[in-house]
Write a protein that holds these residues in place. Structure first.
Motif, PDB file in Angstrom:
ATOM      1  N   THR A  62      -4.558  -5.068   1.017  1.00 47.96           N
ATOM      2  CA  THR A  62      -4.311  -4.589   2.443  1.00 47.96           C
ATOM      3  C   THR A  62      -2.715  -4.726   2.664  1.00 47.96           C
ATOM      4  OG1 THR A  62      -6.423  -5.442   3.164  1.00 47.96           O
ATOM      5  CG2 THR A  62      -4.840  -5.110   4.701  1.00 47.96           C
ATOM      6  N   MET A  63      -2.251  -5.899   2.358  1.00 42.59           N
ATOM      7  CA  MET A  63      -0.637  -6.073   2.413  1.00 42.59           C
ATOM      8  C   MET A  63      -0.013  -4.709   1.739  1.00 42.59           C
ATOM      9  SD  MET A  63      -0.058 -10.107   2.219  1.00 42.59           S
ATOM     10  CE  MET A  63       1.410  -9.739   1.713  1.00 42.59           C
ATOM     11  N   ALA A  64      -0.630  -4.566   0.326  1.00 37.13           N
ATOM     12  CA  ALA A  64       0.154  -3.409  -0.335  1.00 37.13           C
ATOM     13  C   ALA A  64      -0.034  -1.848   0.524  1.00 37.13           C
ATOM     14  CB  ALA A  64      -0.285  -3.434  -1.530  1.00 37.13           C
ATOM     15  N   VAL A  65      -1.327  -1.681   0.869  1.00 30.95           N
ATOM     16  CA  VAL A  65      -1.571  -0.515   1.748  1.00 30.95           C
ATOM     17  C   VAL A  65      -0.620  -0.344   2.948  1.00 30.95           C
ATOM     18  CG1 VAL A  65      -3.200   0.718   2.712  1.00 30.95           C
ATOM     19  CG2 VAL A  65      -3.622  -0.250   0.843  1.00 30.95           C
ATOM     20  N   ALA A  66      -0.371  -1.443   3.515  1.00 30.41           N
ATOM     21  CA  ALA A  66       0.415  -1.508   4.967  1.00 30.41           C
ATOM     22  C   ALA A  66       1.767  -1.237   4.303  1.00 30.41           C
ATOM     23  CB  ALA A  66       0.239  -2.895   5.380  1.00 30.41           C
ATOM     24  N   GLY A  67       2.101  -1.931   3.217  1.00 30.54           N
ATOM     25  CA  GLY A  67       3.783  -1.504   2.845  1.00 30.54           C
ATOM     26  C   GLY A  67       3.705  -0.325   2.343  1.00 30.54           C
ATOM     27  N   TRP A  68       2.966   0.458   1.660  1.00 29.85           N
ATOM     28  CA  TRP A  68       3.160   1.815   1.076  1.00 29.85           C
ATOM     29  C   TRP A  68       3.003   2.637   2.537  1.00 29.85           C
ATOM     30  CZ3 TRP A  68       5.398   2.809  -3.097  1.00 29.85           C
ATOM     31  CH2 TRP A  68       5.079   2.012  -4.401  1.00 29.85           C
ATOM     32  N   PHE A  69       2.232   2.312   3.327  1.00 33.50           N
ATOM     33  CA  PHE A  69       2.230   3.228   4.397  1.00 33.50           C
ATOM     34  C   PHE A  69       3.457   3.199   5.304  1.00 33.50           C
ATOM     35  CE2 PHE A  69       1.320   3.510   9.081  1.00 33.50           C
ATOM     36  CZ  PHE A  69       0.792   4.964   9.139  1.00 33.50           C
ATOM     37  N   PHE A  70       4.189   2.088   5.422  1.00 35.32           N
ATOM     38  CA  PHE A  70       5.469   2.124   6.212  1.00 35.32           C
ATOM     39  C   PHE A  70       6.543   2.916   5.396  1.00 35.32           C
ATOM     40  CE2 PHE A  70       3.589  -1.637   8.237  1.00 35.32           C
ATOM     41  CZ  PHE A  70       3.806  -0.912   9.532  1.00 35.32           C
ATOM     42  N   ILE A  71       6.519   2.691   4.088  1.00 37.20           N
ATOM     43  CA  ILE A  71       7.487   3.461   3.199  1.00 37.20           C
ATOM     44  C   ILE A  71       7.336   4.968   3.018  1.00 37.20           C
ATOM     45  CG2 ILE A  71       8.247   3.814   0.798  1.00 37.20           C
ATOM     46  CD1 ILE A  71       9.157   1.331   1.736  1.00 37.20           C
ATOM     47  N   VAL A  72       5.848   5.351   3.124  1.00 41.61           N
ATOM     48  CA  VAL A  72       5.704   7.082   3.338  1.00 41.61           C
ATOM     49  C   VAL A  72       6.078   7.309   4.736  1.00 41.61           C
ATOM     50  CG1 VAL A  72       3.887   8.536   3.330  1.00 41.61           C
ATOM     51  CG2 VAL A  72       4.084   6.980   1.708  1.00 41.61           C
ATOM     52  N   CYS A  73       5.972   6.569   5.697  1.00 51.65           N
ATOM     53  CA  CYS A  73       6.164   6.911   7.017  1.00 51.65           C
ATOM     54  C   CYS A  73       7.739   6.993   7.179  1.00 51.65           C
ATOM     55  CB  CYS A  73       5.750   6.021   8.141  1.00 51.65           C
ATOM     56  SG  CYS A  73       3.748   6.288   8.565  1.00 51.65           S
ATOM     57  N   ILE A  74       8.395   6.146   6.648  1.00 50.34           N
ATOM     58  CA  ILE A  74       9.977   6.160   6.684  1.00 50.34           C
ATOM     59  C   ILE A  74      10.438   7.410   5.844  1.00 50.34           C
ATOM     60  CG2 ILE A  74      12.214   4.981   5.792  1.00 50.34           C
ATOM     61  CD1 ILE A  74      10.753   2.296   6.482  1.00 50.34           C
ATOM     62  N   GLY A  75       9.992   7.840   4.732  1.00 53.19           N
ATOM     63  CA  GLY A  75      10.045   8.836   3.856  1.00 53.19           C
ATOM     64  C   GLY A  75       9.785  10.242   4.795  1.00 53.19           C
ATOM     65  N   LEU A  76       8.821  10.212   5.373  1.00 50.08           N
ATOM     66  CA  LEU A  76       8.661  11.284   6.164  1.00 50.08           C
ATOM     67  C   LEU A  76       9.640  11.664   7.467  1.00 50.08           C
ATOM     68  CD1 LEU A  76       4.509  11.522   6.353  1.00 50.08           C
ATOM     69  CD2 LEU A  76       6.213  13.152   5.047  1.00 50.08           C
ATOM     70  N   VAL A  77       9.900  10.456   8.155  1.00 49.70           N
ATOM     71  CA  VAL A  77      10.744  10.770   9.214  1.00 49.70           C
ATOM     72  C   VAL A  77      12.083  11.029   8.701  1.00 49.70           C
ATOM     73  CG1 VAL A  77      12.100   9.224  11.023  1.00 49.70           C
ATOM     74  CG2 VAL A  77       9.893   8.820  10.677  1.00 49.70           C
ATOM     75  N   ASN A  78      12.724  10.460   7.545  1.00 45.90           N
ATOM     76  CA  ASN A  78      14.074  11.166   7.145  1.00 45.90           C
ATOM     77  C   ASN A  78      13.957  12.187   6.420  1.00 45.90           C
ATOM     78  OD1 ASN A  78      14.978   8.753   8.109  1.00 45.90           O
ATOM     79  ND2 ASN A  78      14.680   7.417   6.479  1.00 45.90           N
ATOM     80  N   MET A  79      12.953  13.060   6.315  1.00 46.92           N
ATOM     81  CA  MET A  79      12.935  14.232   5.669  1.00 46.92           C
ATOM     82  C   MET A  79      13.971  15.246   6.134  1.00 46.92           C
ATOM     83  SD  MET A  79       9.058  14.871   4.218  1.00 46.92           S
ATOM     84  CE  MET A  79       9.554  16.516   3.579  1.00 46.92           C
TER      85      MET A  79
END
Length: 107
Positions: free
Chosen positions: A90-107
């Protein structure tokens, strides 16, 4: 009269699902931390291979959750690895989710 407490010292074995859950979740977190370090060192200029390895880390996190929940269905087994794998997954999924969201915002 007071009830007597009965202690049982039966050694419970870990199920294969719970061990797989813990291993996959730990590997996913390690991949996440290593890729964050590589991206930091390269100042965000990493190649596309870092994304492919990241997708593998996301799949490992979901696999850890899947096997963690499957490990709870096993009878007469120790649930320590299932709990550990589910929490870390669950912690890993949350971490990956935040990384993907940060990547989508900075596109």
């Amino acid at each position: 009269m007071a009830k007597r407490q009965v202690y049982s010292f039966v050694e419970k074995k870990y199920s294969a699902n719970s061990i797989a859950s813990a291993v996959l979740s730990v590997l996913s977190i390690l991949v996440l931390l290593i890729l964050l370090f590589i991206s930091f060192v390269l100042k965000g200029q990493a190649n596309t291979w870092i994304g492919a390895v990241g997708i593998a880390g996301i799949l490992m996190a979901f696999g850890g959750l899947w096997y963690g929940f499957a490990g709870f269905k096993d009878d007469c087994k120790s649930y320590f690895c299932s709990k550990l794998g589910t929490i870390l997954g669950t912690m890993a999924v949350a971490g990956w989710f935040f990384i993907v969201c940060i990547g989508l915002v900075n596109m």
